[in-house]
Design a protein around this motif. Structure first.
Motif, short mmCIF file in Angstrom:
data_model
loop_
_atom_site.label_atom_id
_atom_site.label_comp_id
_atom_site.label_asym_id
_atom_site.label_seq_id
_atom_site.Cartn_x
_atom_site.Cartn_y
_atom_site.Cartn_z
N ILE A 716 -6.15 -2.04 2.78
CA ILE A 716 -4.72 -2.38 2.84
C ILE A 716 -4.34 -2.81 4.25
CG2 ILE A 716 -2.39 -1.44 2.61
CD1 ILE A 716 -3.44 0.35 0.38
N MET A 717 -4.84 -2.08 5.27
CA MET A 717 -4.52 -2.43 6.65
C MET A 717 -5.12 -3.78 7.03
SD MET A 717 -2.57 -0.02 7.38
CE MET A 717 -2.20 -0.67 8.98
N ASP A 718 -6.26 -4.10 6.46
CA ASP A 718 -6.86 -5.42 6.71
C ASP A 718 -5.98 -6.52 6.12
OD1 ASP A 718 -9.09 -7.09 7.60
OD2 ASP A 718 -9.36 -7.47 5.45
N TYR A 719 -5.43 -6.25 4.93
CA TYR A 719 -4.53 -7.23 4.31
C TYR A 719 -3.25 -7.38 5.12
CZ TYR A 719 -1.27 -9.30 1.01
OH TYR A 719 -0.32 -10.11 0.43
N LEU A 720 -2.74 -6.25 5.66
CA LEU A 720 -1.50 -6.29 6.44
C LEU A 720 -1.72 -6.83 7.84
CD1 LEU A 720 0.08 -2.87 5.37
CD2 LEU A 720 0.76 -5.16 4.63
N GLY A 721 -2.98 -6.94 8.25
CA GLY A 721 -3.29 -7.53 9.55
C GLY A 721 -3.27 -6.56 10.70
N ASP A 722 -3.24 -5.27 10.46
CA ASP A 722 -3.23 -4.27 11.53
C ASP A 722 -4.68 -3.89 11.83
OD1 ASP A 722 -2.81 -2.22 13.30
OD2 ASP A 722 -1.12 -1.37 12.20
N ARG A 723 -5.30 -4.65 12.74
CA ARG A 723 -6.73 -4.51 12.98
C ARG A 723 -7.10 -3.17 13.61
NH1 ARG A 723 -9.11 -9.20 10.68
NH2 ARG A 723 -7.44 -10.75 10.63
N SER A 724 -6.30 -2.67 14.54
CA SER A 724 -6.65 -1.43 15.25
C SER A 724 -6.66 -0.24 14.27
CB SER A 724 -5.66 -1.16 16.38
OG SER A 724 -4.33 -1.04 15.87
N VAL A 725 -5.63 -0.14 13.42
CA VAL A 725 -5.59 0.94 12.44
C VAL A 725 -6.73 0.78 11.43
CG1 VAL A 725 -4.19 2.08 10.67
CG2 VAL A 725 -3.10 1.18 12.72
N ARG A 726 -7.03 -0.48 11.09
CA ARG A 726 -8.13 -0.72 10.16
C ARG A 726 -9.45 -0.23 10.75
NH1 ARG A 726 -10.56 -6.52 9.92
NH2 ARG A 726 -11.26 -5.61 11.89
N ASP A 727 -9.68 -0.55 12.04
CA ASP A 727 -10.93 -0.12 12.68
C ASP A 727 -11.04 1.40 12.75
OD1 ASP A 727 -11.55 -2.76 12.99
OD2 ASP A 727 -10.89 -2.88 15.08
N ASP A 728 -9.91 2.05 13.03
CA ASP A 728 -9.92 3.52 13.05
C ASP A 728 -10.26 4.07 11.67
OD1 ASP A 728 -9.26 3.50 15.70
OD2 ASP A 728 -7.10 3.78 15.36
N ALA A 729 -9.70 3.44 10.63
CA ALA A 729 -9.97 3.88 9.27
C ALA A 729 -11.44 3.68 8.91
CB ALA A 729 -9.08 3.15 8.28
#
Length: 740
Positions: A716-729
């Protein structure tokens, strides 16, 4: 050894004489007489059997007497040392009758107690009866027994010689017998008469003391369900090793002790020994009680068929002897046995249990004045209502009737069953905190007066509720707080150990530790005698483990077999709904959504009618999952959103995690049906529920499901474009997968 008299009773008689001679001031009468009465009536603890001079001194040394400058203990000391020969002891008992008057009948004497004057005792008062029996028992003593009593009295009084010397300067080592005046310790006459006095190690007890101790232990073991404590067992063995006559009741104490220890052969042997003795003296009066004990013993060791036959014979014998107390208890026991083991009762017995229902038992218990049995019948009625999924208010009404009897009739040992049943009702209503509080209330206020089995059940249930919140370590710490003395009883230890195994099994399943779960499941299933509720939890855990492994065929077979058993035994509706929900969940995973939806709706309807709210919420969770499979996202979200406040009141971390996960899935599905900013808004709300679901899964240690939730968050974070939160996830996902 004497049947009744001991040196301690002689000291009590001296205190009674001082009271009759008006040597007690008003402020000393109550504490000293309370001490005397404690030791001549049926004791409430084990301190009232062997009376030592230290106990008497502690009770009297601080109490003033009517003689200025002297305490009651000083006067008692003088009384004791005035008995300075065997003849003086005989005169002491002979003069006891002078302290008694007849206050009833044709020759009655009216006496008004006047302070400072001799005040006789009524022959029918408690103290009067004690004095009369002591005088009578002394008359009945054989000469050798009387001499033995005199020597024991010398040995008993000897520690007070230093105190007596301070008040009587002429006292010496031979002051205990005036006839030894002028002799020495090396004199041949002294050695011939008292030479073995110092070597005597006889315990200062009588047959009456041993019988009272045995009766006390039997009462305590039957009320509390415990074994004899080690120190009391040693004390009892010390008594029985003296030359005191051993009562037949000692065999019954050994029977109870062996029974609680799990020694079937020893219990069986001692039971036969006890009733062999009693049958010789009381003919067939106690025959039904022998059969009753035999039936309960057989049932506890798993011999159910033999137990049924013995109980049938008990009922027939009790009817023949018109023993209503035994008959009512036997029928009550039969009713509860039938409910616990219906498959082991013949059809004739089952039909009789339907006719002789609880209403009959309540009526008979009330007629016979058996208030404890009547209270337990009300609790059984409440439990029957819960098992059948009937009215909750009616169940509370029955509990209230039982509580009224417990309070008004002072029935302490029934409070445990009552509070545990209340705890079960609050748990079924989804108010977990009140259920836990009832367990804590019982352990804090009623534990000391209740059977140890109820106390351990309350401890285990409270620990189970704590584990539902995800606090497994705290639950294990609570279970370790159990009184080690109670674990000496085999049945209690098995229940406690099974609960520890169940919690460990549940934790291993949540953590995905399949090897440990298999080993624990094998150990728990191998136990020969498991309580029915524990056996059901083990079966449920086995089904859960099979479903997590993906072995749906085996899980479906297990569910079907267990459901057939529960239906045959008319088991608790709560567990039957649990199986229906599990079956619906299994069908949904196998792609049989319509059938799963029908079954889950049926489970929800029964849960609502029976007010089983945790099962209702579990059914709604399964229904919402099925609706998500059918792309009914908005309906699924609306259904779960409405029940979440009550779900959180259940304080079940696994149920919370499932519900939050369903909410997240439904919002993500809704986002797929929308465009633009509304889609992003739904996804952000879904992320919030994913985080909350991950938190709940983390509390129970379910790393595998938590990793799935984290992967969903990363996408979901990848779709929303929030790369930093995505990487942490993604990093967290990798860590969780390694932990799995």
């Amino acid at each position: 050894m004497s049947r009744y008299l001991t040196p301690g009773k002689i000291a009590l008689l001296c205190l009674v004489e001082l009271y009759a001679e008006s040597k007690f001031p008003h402020q000393s009468i109550l504490p000293v007489l309370s001490f005397v009465l404690k030791h001549i009536v049926s004791p409430k603890d084990t301190t009232g059997f062997i009376l030592t001079l230290d106990q008497i001194k502690q009770a009297t040394v601080n109490e003033p007497s009517a003689v200025v400058g002297r305490t009651i203990f000083d006067l008692l000391l003088k009384k004791l040392w005035e008995i300075d020969s065997f003849d003086a002891l005989h005169s002491f008992f002979t003069n006891l009758e002078t302290y008694l008057i007849d206050t009833e009948g044709a020759n009655r004497i009216t006496s008004v107690r006047v302070h400072g004057e001799k005040s006789p005792l009524s022959r029918t008062s408690v103290l009067g009866c004690f004095v009369r029996r002591a005088a009578l028992e002394h008359v009945r003593l054989a000469f050798t027994d009387a001499v033995a009593l005199w020597k024991l009295f010398i040995d008993y009084r000897e520690p007070t010689l230093p105190l007596w010397k301070k008040r009587n300067l002429g006292a010496g080592p031979l002051s205990f017998d005036v006839n030894l005046k002028g002799l020495s310790l090396e004199d041949e006459l002294f050695n011939h008469v008292y030479g073995r006095l110092k070597d005597s190690r006889d315990c200062h007890v009588s047959t009456d003391d041993v019988e009272r101790l045995l009766e006390f232990q039997v009462d305590a073991m039957q009320r509390m369900g415990t074994r004899i404590p080690c120190e009391i067992q040693e004390q009892l063995q010390q008594m029985l090793q003296t030359n005191v006559t051993i009562p037949s009741l000692s065999h019954y104490v050994e029977f109870l002790n062996s029974w609680k220890a799990g020694d079937y052969a020893g219990a069986f042997d001692n039971l036969h020994r006890y009733f062999d003795y009693t049958m010789q003296n009381r003919d067939r009066t106690f025959y039904q009680y022998a059969l009753l004990n035999l039936a309960i013993l057989q049932a506890d060791f798993g011999c159910y068929r033999e137990s049924v036959l013995a109980m049938q014979e008990t009922i027939n014998t009790a009817r023949e002897n018109k023993d209503m107390a035994c008959l009512n208890f036997s029928l009550s026991w039969f009713y509860h046995f039938h409910k616990a083991h219906p498959q082991d009762c013949p059809e004739v017995i089952s039909s009789r249990m339907e006719r002789e229902s609880l209403q009959f038992l309540k009526a008979k218990a009330k007629e016979a004045g058996m208030h404890h049995l009547q209270s337990m019948a009300h609790l059984s009625e409440a439990k029957q209502l819960l098992v059948g999924g009937e009215s909750i208010p009616a169940a509370f009404e029955s509990i209230l009737r039982s509580s009224h009897l417990n309070i008004t009739k002072n029935i302490h040992n029934a409070m445990g069953s009552q509070i545990l049943l209340q705890s079960a009702i609050w748990g079924r209503l989804g108010i977990s905190y009140l259920s836990w509080m009832n367990c804590e209330l019982f352990l804090a206020k009623y534990k000391a007066q209740s059977p140890i089995e109820d106390a351990v059940k309350a401890l285990c249930r409270g620990s189970y509720i704590i584990s539902m919140r995800g606090r497994f370590d705290e639950a294990f710490e609570r279970l370790e707080e159990v009184d080690q003395e109670s674990l000496r009883t085999l049945k209690v230890y098995q229940y406690w150990a099974t609960y520890i195994g169940l919690l460990k099994l549940r934790r291993a399943i949540y953590r995905g530790d399949i090897a440990s779960a298999d080993m624990l499941l094998e150990q728990l299933a191998a136990s020969p005698l498991v309580e029915p509720d524990c056996a059901l939890e083990i079966a449920m855990a086995k089904i859960d483990l099979q479903m997590r492994r993906g072995n749906f065929a085996a899980a479906f077979t297990s569910i079907t077999n267990l459901a057939d058993e529960l239906a045959r035994d008319r088991a608790d509706i709560y567990h039957r709904i649990r199986l229906m929900t599990l079956k619906a969940q299994l069908l949904a995973k196998c792609g049989r959504a319509p059938k799963a939806l029908s079954l889950a709706m049926r489970a929800a309807a029964i849960s609502w009618r029976s007010r089983l709210l945790p099962m209702l919420f579990q059914s709604f969770c399964v229904i919402s999952n099925i609706l998500i499979q059918l792309s009914e996202f908005e309906t699924a979200y609306s259904l779960m959103d409405r029940i979440m406040p009550q779900v959180l009141e259940c304080e079940d971390a696994f149920l919370n995690a499932q519900c939050f996960s369903v909410l997240a899935d439904s919002l993500v599905g809704l986002a797929g049906q929308k465009e633009g900013e509304k889609r992003r808004e739904e996804l952000h709300k879904g992320l919030e529920f994913i985080d909350r679901a991950s938190t709940e899964y983390a509390r129970i240690g379910d790393s595998k499901t938590r990793a799935m939730m984290t992967a969903q968050k990363a996408r979901i974070m990848d779709y929303l474009g929030d790369r930093s939160v995505r990487d942490d996830a993604v990093k967290l996902y990798v860590q969780l997968k390694r932990a799995c």
